[in-house]
Scaffold this motif. Sequence first.
Motif, PDB file in Angstrom:
ATOM      1  N   ALA A 167       0.831  -1.216   0.000  1.00 12.89           N
ATOM      2  CA  ALA A 167       0.000   0.000   0.000  1.00 12.89           C
ATOM      3  C   ALA A 167       0.862   1.262   0.000  1.00 12.89           C
ATOM      4  N   LYS A 168       1.980   1.224   0.693  1.00 12.86           N
ATOM      5  CA  LYS A 168       2.845   2.409   0.782  1.00 12.86           C
ATOM      6  C   LYS A 168       3.793   2.548  -0.398  1.00 12.86           C
ATOM      7  N   GLY A 169       4.003   1.429  -1.117  1.00 14.14           N
ATOM      8  CA  GLY A 169       5.057   1.434  -2.127  1.00 14.14           C
ATOM      9  C   GLY A 169       6.402   1.578  -1.424  1.00 14.14           C
ATOM     10  N   ARG A 170       6.511   0.901  -0.267  1.00 13.52           N
ATOM     11  CA  ARG A 170       7.711   1.046   0.567  1.00 13.52           C
ATOM     12  C   ARG A 170       8.775   0.032   0.167  1.00 13.52           C
ATOM     13  N   PRO A 171      10.037   0.467   0.054  1.00 12.52           N
ATOM     14  CA  PRO A 171      11.099  -0.492  -0.266  1.00 12.52           C
ATOM     15  C   PRO A 171      11.148  -1.582   0.808  1.00 12.52           C
TER      16      PRO A 171
ATOM     17  N   PRO B  82       5.736  13.427   2.677  1.00 18.60           N
ATOM     18  CA  PRO B  82       5.771  13.827   4.094  1.00 18.60           C
ATOM     19  C   PRO B  82       4.773  12.992   4.913  1.00 18.60           C
ATOM     20  N   SER B  83       5.119  12.679   6.144  1.00 20.19           N
ATOM     21  CA  SER B  83       4.216  11.894   7.001  1.00 20.19           C
ATOM     22  C   SER B  83       2.905  12.636   7.214  1.00 20.19           C
ATOM     23  N   PRO B  84       1.796  11.889   7.321  1.00 18.10           N
ATOM     24  CA  PRO B  84       0.487  12.520   7.492  1.00 18.10           C
ATOM     25  C   PRO B  84       0.217  12.927   8.939  1.00 18.10           C
TER      26      PRO B  84
ATOM     27  N   PRO C  49       4.194   1.769  10.025  1.00 19.86           N
ATOM     28  CA  PRO C  49       5.015   2.911   9.588  1.00 19.86           C
ATOM     29  C   PRO C  49       4.094   4.119   9.481  1.00 19.86           C
ATOM     30  N   SER C  50       4.620   5.260   9.134  1.00 18.90           N
ATOM     31  CA  SER C  50       3.772   6.423   8.893  1.00 18.90           C
ATOM     32  C   SER C  50       2.852   6.130   7.700  1.00 18.90           C
ATOM     33  N   ALA C  51       1.612   6.668   7.748  1.00 20.87           N
ATOM     34  CA  ALA C  51       0.576   6.277   6.775  1.00 20.87           C
ATOM     35  C   ALA C  51       0.585   7.145   5.516  1.00 20.87           C
ATOM     36  N   ASN C  52       1.784   7.310   4.950  1.00 14.72           N
ATOM     37  CA  ASN C  52       1.922   8.068   3.703  1.00 14.72           C
ATOM     38  C   ASN C  52       2.406   7.121   2.608  1.00 14.72           C
ATOM     39  N   ARG C  53       2.262   7.528   1.343  1.00 17.33           N
ATOM     40  CA  ARG C  53       2.953   6.805   0.274  1.00 17.33           C
ATOM     41  C   ARG C  53       4.445   7.042   0.509  1.00 17.33           C
TER      42      ARG C  53
HETATM   43 MG    MG Z   1       7.728   7.129   7.397  1.00 11.83          MG
END
Ligand code: MG
Length: 346
Positions: free
Chosen positions: A52-56, A146-148, A138-142
């Motif tokens: 969902a985040k596209g997180r590495p 910037p973190s939401p 994690p923080s709920a941003n893509r």
């Molecule tokens: Mg974060």
Amino acid sequence: MRTECLPADREGITKAADILAEGGLVAFPTETVYGLGANALSVEAVRRIFEAKGRPADNPLIVHVTDKEAASACGEWNGLADLLADAFWPGPLTLIVKRKAVIPAEVSAGLETVALRSPSHPSARELLRVCGMPIAAPSANRSGRPSPTTARHVLDDLDGLIPLVLDGGSCDVGLESTVADVTGEVPLILRPGAVTLEMIAMVAGECRISDSVMRELKKDEAAPSPGMRHRHYAPRAQLTLVKGSPEKVCELIRQLAEKSEKTWVLAPEDRVKYYRGLNTHSLGGDAKETAHRLFHLLRQADEERVEHILSETLTSDGLGLAVMNRLARAANFHILDADGKASQND
Ligand code: MG
Ligand code: TXA
């Protein structure tokens, strides 16, 4: 997928706990920023966060727990962790200890350690209590944004990608938690936050800060925390920080601002008056106010399609260090010295 946004009341929290129990994702407020939670004990659930985040996949997650008893089930608890948890939990401090086998390797991106935090926000605590499991969040941003700090920010990034956002209003601190490695003798700060170096040193007698916190990692340098490797907190606009003596800073910012129309200037409250005639936004009267509004300002600049942001710098003591760390990273370490005109990254 339709994303529901519910108030973080009893009904919302019950629904959120049900989703988490089924392996789904829920965004929820904490005192720092909004988190994107999943059952920390389930590999499938945790994988959904990365998607969902596209997180590495090499960037580990923080596991949220109710208290130190719950924390010691997830990681090898030690005296230093105990001391700092007693002083600062619940609150914006994440402790890194050796990971126990119940926490899947995916949570920690394969590291032997795990990051643990007990949040103080009443809705986050209630959610942890009702669902009865550790929540990886994690923080709920893509990834890279910037973190939401509001539910709106979460929706701006993740609408249609997650089933539920709990709306608990705007986050108190506004910056992510302090991350401290407590596997050694002396706590080592990997990410500064609202629990400051000074506060930790008062309790632990000593505290060090990773020297990679305020500079860019070299190409092949090992990252003490994988998060340092990734571009963070970045608005789409190009952010430039200008440091130096107050008059020179003002002069250089004015000079640079005249070159483009879609430019914002960020300055502390008492300095805003020096930028009359420019599109200037206040960073607030102190570091606490700056922390609270910084990510909101960066997101607002994107909405208004601002191309350049020129920002004054702040003093890096106490909470100011966390603010300057986020600003420097959002600027990709593009920092001009108004006195010397030399820059770190040109
Ligand atoms: Mg974060
Ligand atoms: O305030 C916060 O910490 C928020 C709220 C939701 O709790 N969470 C948050 O998570 O900011 P995230 O994933 O955006 O940032 C976690 C940071 C990353 O920089 C990551 O690399 C680092 O913590 N981290 C996590 N586990 C680690 C570990 N085992 N060793 C070193 N660094 C770790």
